[in-house]
Design a protein around this motif. Structure first.
Motif, PDB file in Angstrom:
ATOM      1  N   LEU A 150       0.847  -1.198   0.000  1.00 44.54           N
ATOM      2  CA  LEU A 150       0.000   0.000   0.000  1.00 44.54           C
ATOM      3  C   LEU A 150       0.884   1.249   0.000  1.00 44.54           C
ATOM      4  CD1 LEU A 150      -3.095   0.376   0.123  1.00 44.54           C
ATOM      5  CD2 LEU A 150      -2.913   0.543   2.597  1.00 44.54           C
ATOM      6  N   THR A 151       0.622   2.155  -0.958  1.00 42.35           N
ATOM      7  CA  THR A 151       1.414   3.373  -1.082  1.00 42.35           C
ATOM      8  C   THR A 151       0.501   4.577  -1.288  1.00 42.35           C
ATOM      9  OG1 THR A 151       3.267   2.177  -2.067  1.00 42.35           O
ATOM     10  CG2 THR A 151       3.203   4.540  -2.436  1.00 42.35           C
ATOM     11  N   GLY A 152       0.770   5.671  -0.566  1.00 38.01           N
ATOM     12  CA  GLY A 152      -0.029   6.880  -0.759  1.00 38.01           C
ATOM     13  C   GLY A 152       0.066   7.815   0.430  1.00 38.01           C
ATOM     14  N   ARG A 153      -0.776   8.853   0.407  1.00 38.22           N
ATOM     15  CA  ARG A 153      -0.820   9.842   1.494  1.00 38.22           C
ATOM     16  C   ARG A 153      -2.267  10.129   1.871  1.00 38.22           C
ATOM     17  NH1 ARG A 153       1.678  14.997  -0.671  1.00 38.22           N
ATOM     18  NH2 ARG A 153       1.468  15.815   1.442  1.00 38.22           N
ATOM     19  N   LYS A 154      -2.470  10.432   3.146  1.00 38.96           N
ATOM     20  CA  LYS A 154      -3.790  10.822   3.651  1.00 38.96           C
ATOM     21  C   LYS A 154      -3.620  12.052   4.543  1.00 38.96           C
ATOM     22  CE  LYS A 154      -6.017   7.281   1.894  1.00 38.96           C
ATOM     23  NZ  LYS A 154      -7.041   7.488   0.849  1.00 38.96           N
ATOM     24  N   VAL A 155      -4.656  12.883   4.598  1.00 42.66           N
ATOM     25  CA  VAL A 155      -4.621  14.053   5.492  1.00 42.66           C
ATOM     26  C   VAL A 155      -5.914  14.138   6.301  1.00 42.66           C
ATOM     27  CG1 VAL A 155      -3.018  15.531   4.219  1.00 42.66           C
ATOM     28  CG2 VAL A 155      -5.423  15.500   3.573  1.00 42.66           C
ATOM     29  N   PHE A 156      -5.849  14.907   7.384  1.00 41.94           N
ATOM     30  CA  PHE A 156      -6.983  15.133   8.287  1.00 41.94           C
ATOM     31  C   PHE A 156      -7.584  13.814   8.775  1.00 41.94           C
ATOM     32  CE2 PHE A 156      -7.013  19.013   5.534  1.00 41.94           C
ATOM     33  CZ  PHE A 156      -6.517  19.877   6.505  1.00 41.94           C
ATOM     34  N   VAL A 157      -6.690  12.988   9.286  1.00 41.21           N
ATOM     35  CA  VAL A 157      -7.118  11.715   9.865  1.00 41.21           C
ATOM     36  C   VAL A 157      -7.113  11.889  11.378  1.00 41.21           C
ATOM     37  CG1 VAL A 157      -6.715   9.233   9.968  1.00 41.21           C
ATOM     38  CG2 VAL A 157      -6.056  10.520   7.916  1.00 41.21           C
ATOM     39  N   SER A 158      -8.271  11.722  12.002  1.00 41.50           N
ATOM     40  CA  SER A 158      -8.425  11.980  13.444  1.00 41.50           C
ATOM     41  C   SER A 158      -7.940  10.803  14.277  1.00 41.50           C
ATOM     42  CB  SER A 158      -9.904  12.230  13.776  1.00 41.50           C
ATOM     43  OG  SER A 158     -10.423  13.293  13.036  1.00 41.50           O
ATOM     44  N   GLY A 159      -7.246  11.137  15.361  1.00 42.75           N
ATOM     45  CA  GLY A 159      -6.971  10.161  16.410  1.00 42.75           C
ATOM     46  C   GLY A 159      -6.016   9.042  16.062  1.00 42.75           C
ATOM     47  N   VAL A 160      -5.156   9.221  15.067  1.00 35.48           N
ATOM     48  CA  VAL A 160      -4.223   8.151  14.689  1.00 35.48           C
ATOM     49  C   VAL A 160      -3.260   7.837  15.832  1.00 35.48           C
ATOM     50  CG1 VAL A 160      -2.533   7.386  12.964  1.00 35.48           C
ATOM     51  CG2 VAL A 160      -4.361   8.920  12.295  1.00 35.48           C
ATOM     52  N   ASP A 161      -2.965   8.845  16.654  1.00 38.69           N
ATOM     53  CA  ASP A 161      -2.014   8.646  17.759  1.00 38.69           C
ATOM     54  C   ASP A 161      -2.529   7.687  18.814  1.00 38.69           C
ATOM     55  OD1 ASP A 161      -3.962  10.626  18.218  1.00 38.69           O
ATOM     56  OD2 ASP A 161      -2.781  11.549  19.816  1.00 38.69           O
ATOM     57  N   ILE A 162      -3.836   7.564  18.934  1.00 43.96           N
ATOM     58  CA  ILE A 162      -4.389   6.655  19.946  1.00 43.96           C
ATOM     59  C   ILE A 162      -4.997   5.404  19.325  1.00 43.96           C
ATOM     60  CG2 ILE A 162      -4.848   8.438  21.677  1.00 43.96           C
ATOM     61  CD1 ILE A 162      -7.838   8.290  20.677  1.00 43.96           C
ATOM     62  N   ALA A 163      -5.047   5.345  17.993  1.00 41.47           N
ATOM     63  CA  ALA A 163      -5.712   4.228  17.314  1.00 41.47           C
ATOM     64  C   ALA A 163      -4.787   3.021  17.203  1.00 41.47           C
ATOM     65  CB  ALA A 163      -6.183   4.661  15.931  1.00 41.47           C
ATOM     66  N   ASP A 164      -5.361   1.841  17.395  1.00 39.74           N
ATOM     67  CA  ASP A 164      -4.596   0.605  17.249  1.00 39.74           C
ATOM     68  C   ASP A 164      -4.364   0.278  15.773  1.00 39.74           C
ATOM     69  OD1 ASP A 164      -4.589  -0.577  20.157  1.00 39.74           O
ATOM     70  OD2 ASP A 164      -6.590   0.234  19.799  1.00 39.74           O
ATOM     71  N   ALA A 165      -5.238   0.783  14.920  1.00 36.13           N
ATOM     72  CA  ALA A 165      -5.102   0.588  13.476  1.00 36.13           C
ATOM     73  C   ALA A 165      -5.889   1.681  12.776  1.00 36.13           C
ATOM     74  CB  ALA A 165      -5.623  -0.790  13.068  1.00 36.13           C
ATOM     75  N   THR A 166      -5.650   1.820  11.478  1.00 35.04           N
ATOM     76  CA  THR A 166      -6.399   2.779  10.664  1.00 35.04           C
ATOM     77  C   THR A 166      -6.996   2.046   9.477  1.00 35.04           C
ATOM     78  OG1 THR A 166      -4.853   4.544  11.290  1.00 35.04           O
ATOM     79  CG2 THR A 166      -6.255   4.958   9.387  1.00 35.04           C
ATOM     80  N   LEU A 167      -8.276   2.284   9.260  1.00 37.20           N
ATOM     81  CA  LEU A 167      -8.954   1.722   8.084  1.00 37.20           C
ATOM     82  C   LEU A 167      -8.684   2.676   6.921  1.00 37.20           C
ATOM     83  CD1 LEU A 167     -10.871  -0.566   7.119  1.00 37.20           C
ATOM     84  CD2 LEU A 167     -12.784   0.949   7.646  1.00 37.20           C
ATOM     85  N   ILE A 168      -7.879   2.237   5.982  1.00 41.51           N
ATOM     86  CA  ILE A 168      -7.425   3.091   4.882  1.00 41.51           C
ATOM     87  C   ILE A 168      -8.203   2.782   3.610  1.00 41.51           C
ATOM     88  CG2 ILE A 168      -5.474   3.549   3.324  1.00 41.51           C
ATOM     89  CD1 ILE A 168      -4.930   4.868   5.921  1.00 41.51           C
ATOM     90  N   VAL A 169      -8.702   3.855   2.969  1.00 37.50           N
ATOM     91  CA  VAL A 169      -9.352   3.709   1.673  1.00 37.50           C
ATOM     92  C   VAL A 169      -8.279   3.830   0.597  1.00 37.50           C
ATOM     93  CG1 VAL A 169     -11.104   4.600   0.097  1.00 37.50           C
ATOM     94  CG2 VAL A 169     -11.462   4.761   2.571  1.00 37.50           C
ATOM     95  N   GLY A 170      -8.083   2.763  -0.150  1.00 35.94           N
ATOM     96  CA  GLY A 170      -7.129   2.771  -1.250  1.00 35.94           C
ATOM     97  C   GLY A 170      -7.816   2.352  -2.536  1.00 35.94           C
ATOM     98  N   ARG A 171      -7.010   2.050  -3.529  1.00 31.81           N
ATOM     99  CA  ARG A 171      -7.573   1.572  -4.796  1.00 31.81           C
ATOM    100  C   ARG A 171      -6.727   0.420  -5.317  1.00 31.81           C
ATOM    101  NH1 ARG A 171      -8.925   6.753  -8.495  1.00 31.81           N
ATOM    102  NH2 ARG A 171     -10.630   5.467  -9.232  1.00 31.81           N
ATOM    103  N   THR A 172      -7.403  -0.553  -5.878  1.00 28.82           N
ATOM    104  CA  THR A 172      -6.707  -1.661  -6.537  1.00 28.82           C
ATOM    105  C   THR A 172      -7.045  -1.622  -8.016  1.00 28.82           C
ATOM    106  OG1 THR A 172      -8.571  -3.148  -6.122  1.00 28.82           O
ATOM    107  CG2 THR A 172      -6.788  -3.157  -4.508  1.00 28.82           C
ATOM    108  N   GLU A 173      -6.190  -2.226  -8.792  1.00 30.87           N
ATOM    109  CA  GLU A 173      -6.428  -2.250 -10.235  1.00 30.87           C
ATOM    110  C   GLU A 173      -7.291  -3.450 -10.586  1.00 30.87           C
ATOM    111  OE1 GLU A 173      -3.655  -2.950 -13.999  1.00 30.87           O
ATOM    112  OE2 GLU A 173      -3.125  -1.117 -12.926  1.00 30.87           O
ATOM    113  N   ASP A 174      -8.370  -3.187 -11.316  1.00 30.40           N
ATOM    114  CA  ASP A 174      -9.255  -4.240 -11.785  1.00 30.40           C
ATOM    115  C   ASP A 174      -8.528  -4.993 -12.912  1.00 30.40           C
ATOM    116  OD1 ASP A 174     -11.256  -5.679 -13.302  1.00 30.40           O
ATOM    117  OD2 ASP A 174     -12.756  -4.564 -12.155  1.00 30.40           O
ATOM    118  N   ALA A 175      -8.336  -6.285 -12.696  1.00 24.98           N
ATOM    119  CA  ALA A 175      -7.575  -7.077 -13.675  1.00 24.98           C
ATOM    120  C   ALA A 175      -8.251  -7.103 -15.050  1.00 24.98           C
ATOM    121  CB  ALA A 175      -7.405  -8.504 -13.153  1.00 24.98           C
ATOM    122  N   ARG A 176      -9.570  -7.012 -15.044  1.00 23.51           N
ATOM    123  CA  ARG A 176     -10.300  -7.105 -16.325  1.00 23.51           C
ATOM    124  C   ARG A 176     -10.269  -5.785 -17.095  1.00 23.51           C
ATOM    125  NH1 ARG A 176     -13.121  -9.781 -12.630  1.00 23.51           N
ATOM    126  NH2 ARG A 176     -14.495  -8.020 -12.175  1.00 23.51           N
TER     127      ARG A 176
END
Length: 386
Positions: A150-176
């Motif tokens: 996973l590669t990219g950047r995100k901004v204005f993400v709340s509470g990352v300092d206390i979060a055990d994980a972050t649910l990240i919205v990314g994109r995958t390439e559709d093989a078809r």
């Protein structure tokens, strides 16, 4: 505020959460912000009483209810002056997405902790160059053997300092088709290549805002939430609760500010009568009250539709509720400060800091202009300008 449209259970929940909020209140939240801390005591107690996970499935430790109940919790805490913004993110967005689309392993790993408050999850969707245009998201995931990178950047993400994980919205390439399609990944806080830096905000809140950099973050196959081909459906399953909860956040804040102003207007005497007897003071406060009530009705409609499984109907209502609550919140806070005059800008009365905070409900998680775009296209069938 009137609750005649709510069940006895909902009214009882309101009263119980209001009592909890009153025990903490605005002074508690102000001291937490001043100390650069997090509202752990309130979060822990709310969790222990079952409020944080009220929307999550019972089999995974939740309350088995829905967004109607979770929005009541946040609204009442906000009305007491001590809202928990991470409720919007952790149980509402992340908990909902995992409960609806996660694997059995993901549900067992995350939902009990999200419900009892022992685990927290952040949510990363906004990007520096994409803004409100989620189709321009450039965070990409590519397969390498069984793993994802996973590669990219995100901004204005709340509470990352206390979060055990972050649910990240990314994109995958559709093989078809070769096109990029949205997907959701759970990224642990200590994953190599996953870096965060705090954004310096004028907004004074316990929840800090972060910029994230993902530099070839290697994730196992089971970090992907749900079906690779159902990304958009899964994404919007989390965004509707986000809008409903943002509405609850705005309505709670507006109610808090309005209550302070009404209390002041009843007792503050400049001439013979309290200033609240003058229509120039009384009418704008009455108008603010009406607007908050109307916003709450739309929020209740959105929550009901969502809990009944009507994602499309809930999408329209949730956007409208978020829009109405943002406007009502800004109006209520502005009028409250104005009612107190110079006192409204003092630290003693604690309203001035809400001027900045109230704007959040207008701007995040989606601007009012984008909601008007949504309504003009989806509800009214007008052509797009973009």
């Amino acid at each position: 505020m009137s609750t005649v449209l709510e069940t006895e259970e909902h009214q009882a929940l309101r009263a119980a959460v209001a009592a909890l909020g009153k025990r903490y209140g605005r002074d508690y939240m102000t001291s937490v912000v001043r100390d650069g801390a997090h509202p752990r005591e309130l979060w822990t107690e709310a969790a222990k009483l079952g409020y944080l996970g009220v929307n999550l499935p019972e089999e995974y430790g939740g309350g088995g209810s829905g967004m109607a109940e979770l929005s009541i919790v946040l609204e009442e805490l906000g009305a007491a002056g001590s809202p928990l913004l991470m409720m919007v993110v952790s149980p509402a967005i992340c908990g909902t997405v995992i409960a609806r689309f996660g694997t059995e392993t993901q549900k067992r790993q995350w939902l009990p902790g999200l419900a009892d408050g022992s685990l927290t999850m952040a949510f990363g969707i906004t990007e520096p160059d994409a803004g409100s245009n989620s189709h321009r998201i450039t965070t990409t995931a590519r397969k390498e053997g069984e793993d994802w990178l996973l590669t990219g950047r995100k901004v204005f993400v709340s509470g990352v300092d206390i979060a055990d994980a972050t649910l990240i919205v990314g994109r995958t390439e559709d093989a078809r088709s070769g096109r990029l399609k949205p997907c959701l990944f759970i990224v642990p806080r200590d994953a190599p290549g996953f870096r965060r830096s705090q954004i310096d905000m004028e907004l004074h809140a316990p929840e800090k805002q972060f910029e994230l950099v993902l530099d070839d973050v290697r994730l196992p196959a089971d970090a992907l939430v749900g079906d690779e081909d159902a990304g958009l459906l899964q994404l919007f399953a989390g965004l509707n609760p986000e809008r409903i909860m943002t509405a609850a956040f705005g309505i709670g804040m507006g109610r808090y500010a309005l209550a302070r102003a009404v209390e002041y207007a009843k007792t503050r005497q400049v001439w013979k009568e309290p200033i609240g007897s003058h229509q120039a003071i009384a009418h704008p406060l009455a108008q603010a009250h009406i607007e908050l009530e109307l916003a709450r009705l739309m929020m209740q409609k959105a929550a009901r539709l969502y809990d009944e499984g009507d994602d499309i109907g809930a999408g329209e209502a949730a956007n409208m509720a978020k829009y109405a609550a943002g406007e009502a919140c800004v109006t209520a806070v502005d009028q409250a400060v104005h009612t107190l005059g110079g006192n409204g800008l003092t630290r003693e009365y604690g309203l001035a800091s809400l001027i900045t905070a109230a704007r959040v409900a207008r701007i995040a998680p989606v601007s009012r202009e984008m909601i008007l775009n949504y309504v003009s296209h989806q509800s009214l069938g007008l052509p797009k300008s973009y």
